[in-house]
Design an enzyme around this catalytic site. Structure first.
Site, short mmCIF file in Angstrom:
data_model
loop_
_atom_site.label_atom_id
_atom_site.label_comp_id
_atom_site.label_asym_id
_atom_site.label_seq_id
_atom_site.Cartn_x
_atom_site.Cartn_y
_atom_site.Cartn_z
N GLY A 39 0.85 -1.20 0.00
CA GLY A 39 0.00 0.00 0.00
C GLY A 39 0.88 1.24 0.00
N ALA A 43 0.29 6.54 4.56
CA ALA A 43 1.06 5.76 5.54
C ALA A 43 2.14 4.94 4.84
CB ALA A 43 0.12 4.86 6.34
N GLY A 44 1.78 4.25 3.77
CA GLY A 44 2.73 3.37 3.11
C GLY A 44 3.85 4.12 2.42
N HIS A 265 -19.97 9.67 7.55
CA HIS A 265 -19.66 11.09 7.43
C HIS A 265 -20.94 11.86 7.12
CE1 HIS A 265 -17.85 14.81 6.21
NE2 HIS A 265 -16.64 14.36 6.51
N ARG A 329 -18.43 14.18 13.75
CA ARG A 329 -19.15 13.55 12.64
C ARG A 329 -20.24 12.60 13.09
NH1 ARG A 329 -13.78 12.51 8.89
NH2 ARG A 329 -13.61 14.68 8.27
N GLU A 424 -5.09 3.81 8.23
CA GLU A 424 -6.46 3.38 8.48
C GLU A 424 -6.57 1.88 8.69
OE1 GLU A 424 -9.20 4.62 5.39
OE2 GLU A 424 -10.94 3.81 6.43
#
Lengths: 636, 254
Positions: A39, A43-44, A265, A329, A424
């Site tokens: 990924g 992050a990746g 959301h 949210r 995530e």
């Protein structure tokens, strides 16, 4: 009992102490280690770049044609940091406090504190990379407000913050590709993980162009493959976002934590018909200037502009005077559902509420609103054919983000040694509800500033036997993956993959969505196995294995969603309380707010796979709140 | 559906990179004007799939106009007839009942066709790898507010940085030039003070790889600006040329 390895002692010193206690890998030895990063979103890509800069040999995998396509790119509104540039009272402690409270006291305190601490470094890092954040006329960085906070701590690049941050990380990674430190493997889908002697040692991927299965060995595997929101079919996630990589790791022993925490959301463009293939988010930043309302009277069918103020119910401002339109949210979504259940929803379907910029345009001018939100207004108009400068937007909640994910300890390592889970894909920092502009913060915190240290700590401390991809464990996994692919192609049924996916999504949205009950969740647990059986009997997967085959790709992902859905429903059924994005109808206050049960559920629920059709085993990681006292969340 | 559209589609079908392709005729009925263009193709594909036929392969992901995956030429125009719009954000209300739509992949030597409407755009990644970055080792950055950046510079940089790397500029250009793509990145980074240090090397390296990858030259037809879904301006190409000339002259000096 799950060991979080979170440091004890004063929380503001815990990350420094922990870093000091982590063993180091000698610079000359780093190049002997190879890390597989799956990924290449925020992050990746940030992890791949940072690990390569340190000297590790990195292989980075993505399912797209280019790492720049990862869905992080679609994040609009911004990224939080505790810089306190606006001088409005922000601090690391306040960001920590807001995030723990926003997560409804279901996150691990030490992780959240660290997140708040490194948030400031992220902004510095990104500015240095050339991320064109919004600026004041002075030339200094600008900020705006987001839900769940009373300070302005959100940095942004127009409505394309995710894009700019991702391009920064992608470019940093590509610089390492050029240096030969990162080997980039695009158009590869991770099909499974290879575990040898109890540790993650490799992966099997499918080359999406040739269809060939490929094997890669490594000393550690980093999973940064995003969330599972597409289980619902309709969500704001990109079409290729899926749970497969995480689910396969789960089936090989990694625990899945809090799968019931799903973020719905509040500001998305409503569904327009059965053809709908995905939903589009309108950034939460719009709630800085837009006012949410519905008519007071359910029978009021006048056009929005013909309804005078006294006949409008600005229900968020009425119910939550201190946070108003900027409540978190989960609160905003449930409030929208409540007015629609009440028959006061607007639009043809009655399943939407107004987000109105009339007053902001009157106050600030249309030009200023265009400067702030131009691209969002433009996008809204393209999709709906309505001009939001003239008529209010219509919005409705949609699945957007998943707080649950693979269980990780403080080092972001799963219970499967050598498997690190970032962004995530892990469960760690947002508790039961994520605050706006915190996903980008967490993805980059994990990738730039946490995993590069903790992976080093693991490698320095672990003796791994040398192996390569001829190891029998690779043969076994490879065979299983090939068998599943063949099985999908051999079904030769009549129903399309999307048709099954849509049915699963509908079932989950109706029964495991914004509101859940014991009865609805039992229904999911009853019906999913039958749907799964049907899928394997009647799905139509055209084409063959040895080519680009998008139907086969989708079929594999839907097959995994059909397994995953059960543990999501089971977790929701087991968690007899309401917290954050998990709202059990049986557990609410008189005013309809979420009612937690701290006595019985102040823990992380981590599920261990026990075979398909068998009840998974629940492991609990108790959560303690030494720094932010447990209270009923209130935004009134 | 009362006001659904009936459309004739002519779609490029090609099994793989080495086989020949051809336009094939399809019909779709009762298409809702609220559908996106890709949802219209989804409808066709679902019909094909349920008949056991292979659906049309096309790239798509976010369907919000930002990931840059979607890439098809509709009636001769990259991303279709609407200005400033990716094909995933193009909606069927733009078309009329009875229309014929010709749908083809990007066509450029540097973007070989993989299957149907899917092309290989990794040449763009290699251009970025050559120099499309500012080196800032993780952990080495000073405070974000240490350097003031005039708002207008930040805005101009952002205008260029909005490029989604879809390749429509290449597809629109009769020379299959990638100048707008390269110019957008060079502009974004060279307009910022952080990007000045590596500016010369960056532009020379990126242009070199651009040429190696087989993209054509720019002859100022401006088609790229017209078709760019993010409306990236060709003034960026002027800036790229200035940067390149400056860098080339300096390279001769040392």
């Amino acid at each position: 009992m799950l060991e979080s390895h979170a440091p004890t002692g004063p929380i503001d010193k815990s990350w420094d102490n922990h870093r000091f206690n982590l063993k180091l890998v000698n610079p000359a030895n780093k190049r002997k280690y190879s890390v597989l990063v799956v990924g290449t979103g925020l992050a990746g890509a940030s992890a791949a770049a940072s690990l390569a800069e340190l000297g590790y040999h990195v292989k980075a995998f993505c399912i797209h044609d280019s790492p720049r396509r990862a869905h992080s790119i679609a994040a609009q509104g911004g990224i939080n940091a505790a810089k306190n540039y606006p001088n409005d009272g922000d601090s690391i402690w306040r960001l920590f406090y807001d995030t723990v409270k926003g997560g409804d006291y279901r996150a691990r305190e030490a992780n959240v504190y660290r997140l708040a601490q490194v948030s400031n470094h992220i902004i510095d890092q990104c500015v240095s990379q050339g991320v064109p954040f919004a600026r004041e006329y002075s030339g200094y960085l600008a900020n705006r407000s987001f839900g769940g906070a009373q300070v302005s701590r959100t940095f942004y690049a127009r409505g394309q913050t995710g894009q700019q941050l991702l391009l920064g990380a992608y470019q940093a990674m590509m610089a390492q590709v050029q240096k030969g430190k990162v080997e980039l493997l695009p158009r590869r889908e991770m099909m499974d993980i290879v575990v040898v002697d109890g540790a993650a040692r490799g992966i099997v991927t499918r080359n999406l162009v040739t269809g060939k299965m490929e094997r890669f060995d490594g000393d550690a595997v980093v999973l940064a493959t995003g969330g599972y929101g597409n289980a619902f079919f309709l969500s704001t996630n990109a079409k290729a976002s899926n749970v497969t990589a995480a689910w396969r790791c789960h089936k090989r022993g990694a625990f899945f934590a809090n799968p019931c925490y799903t973020q719905i959301h509040p500001t998305c463009i409503p569904v327009s018909g059965s053809h709908q293939s995905k939903l589009t988010l309108m950034s939460e930043s719009l709630r800085n200037d837009g006012r949410v309302w519905v008519p007071k009277d359910p029978s009021d069918k006048r056009a929005a502009s013909d309804i005078p103020d006294q006949d409008r119910d600005y229900y968020l401002e009425r119910r939550y005077p201190s946070f108003g339109n900027l409540v978190p949210r989960d609160v905003a979504s449930r409030a929208a559902k409540a007015v629609c259940d009440d028959g006061r929803g607007v639009g043809n379907s009655g399943l939407s509420v107004y987000l109105d910029f009339r007053d902001a345009i009157k106050r600030d001018s249309e030009d200023l609103i265009r400067e702030k939100y131009g691209n969002l207004f433009h996008m809204y108009e393209k999709i709906t054919g309505e001009n939001p400068y003239k008529v209010p937007m219509r919005i409705f909640p949609a699945v957007h983000y998943t707080m649950g994910g693979l269980w990780v300890d403080y080092n972001l390592m799963s219970n499967l040694p050598g498997l690190f889970v970032l962004g995530e894909a892990n469960f760690s920092d947002h508790g039961a509800n994520r605050l706006g502009a915190s996903a980008l913060m967490q993805g980059l915190a994990d990738g730039y500033f946490v995993a590069p240290y903790t992976i080093g700590g693991y490698l320095a401390n672990t003796k791994l036997a040398p192996l390569d991809t001829t190891h029998p464990a690779f043969d076994d996994v490879n065979r299983e993956v090939e068998n599943q692919t063949q099985k999908l192609l051999n079904v030769d049924g009549k129903r399309t993959v999307d048709d099954f996916h849509r049915e699963l999504g509908r079932l989950l949205w109706d029964n495991c969505g914004m509101a859940r009950s014991q009865a609805s969740l039992k229904k999911v647990l009853d019906e999913v196995p039958a749907l799964r059986e049907n899928f394997w009997r009647d799905v139509s997967v055209t084409g063959s294995e040895g080519e680009l085959n998008q139907v086969l790709e989708r079929a594999g992902r839907v097959a995994d969603f059909l397994e995953f859905a059960e543990v999501m429903a089971r977790d929701a059924l087991t968690r007899e309380e309401s917290c954050g994005g998990h709202f059990r109808e049986e557990h609410q206050t008189k005013e309809g707010e979420a009612k937690r049960n701290d006595d019985d559920f102040c823990h992380v629920a981590a599920w261990e796979f026990k075979g398909l059709g068998n009840t998974p085993t629940l492991h609990k990681e108790p959560l303690t709140f030494d720094n932010v006292p447990l209270t009923q969340r209130s935004y009134k | 559906m009362t006001n659904g559209l009936n459309l004739k589609l002519k779609i490029w079908r090609q099994k793989n990179q080495s086989s020949d392709g051809q336009l094939k005729d399809y019909h779709v009925k009762d298409i809702s004007p609220d559908m996106s263009f890709l949802e219209m193709l989804d409808t066709l594909n679902e019909e094909l799939e349920s008949n056991g036929e292979e659906p049309v392969a096309f790239e798509h992901d976010c369907r919000e106009g930002i990931c840059g995956s979607c890439s098809m030429v509709v009636n001769g125009k990259p991303h279709g007839p609407e200005r400033g719009t990716t094909v995933c954000q193009l909606h069927m209300r733009r078309f009329s009942d009875g229309d014929t739509l010709v749908i083809e992949p990007w066509r450029a030597k540097a973007f070989p066709i993989i299957k149907d409407l899917v092309v290989e755009r990794s040449a763009f990644d290699r251009i970025i790898a050559a120099g499309g970055f500012i080196t800032a080792r993780t952990g080495s950055a000073p405070d974000g507010n240490a350097v003031q950046i005039p708002k207008e510079h930040a805005e101009l940089a952002m205008d260029a940085a909005a490029c989604i790397g879809c390749g429509a500029c290449v597809a629109a250009c009769k020379n299959a030039s990638a100048m707008l793509f390269v110019a957008a990145k060079v502009s974004h980074l060279s307009l910022l003070p952080q990007g000045k240090v590596e500016a010369r090397k960056r532009v020379l390296d990126m242009v070199k790889v651009m040429d190696q990858e087989g993209f054509g030259n720019c002859t100022n037809t401006q088609a790229c600006e017209v078709e760019c879904p993010k409306e990236i301006k060709i003034e960026n190409i002027a800036r790229l040329n200035r940067e390149w000339i400056k860098a080339s002259a300096a390279a001769r000096d040392v």
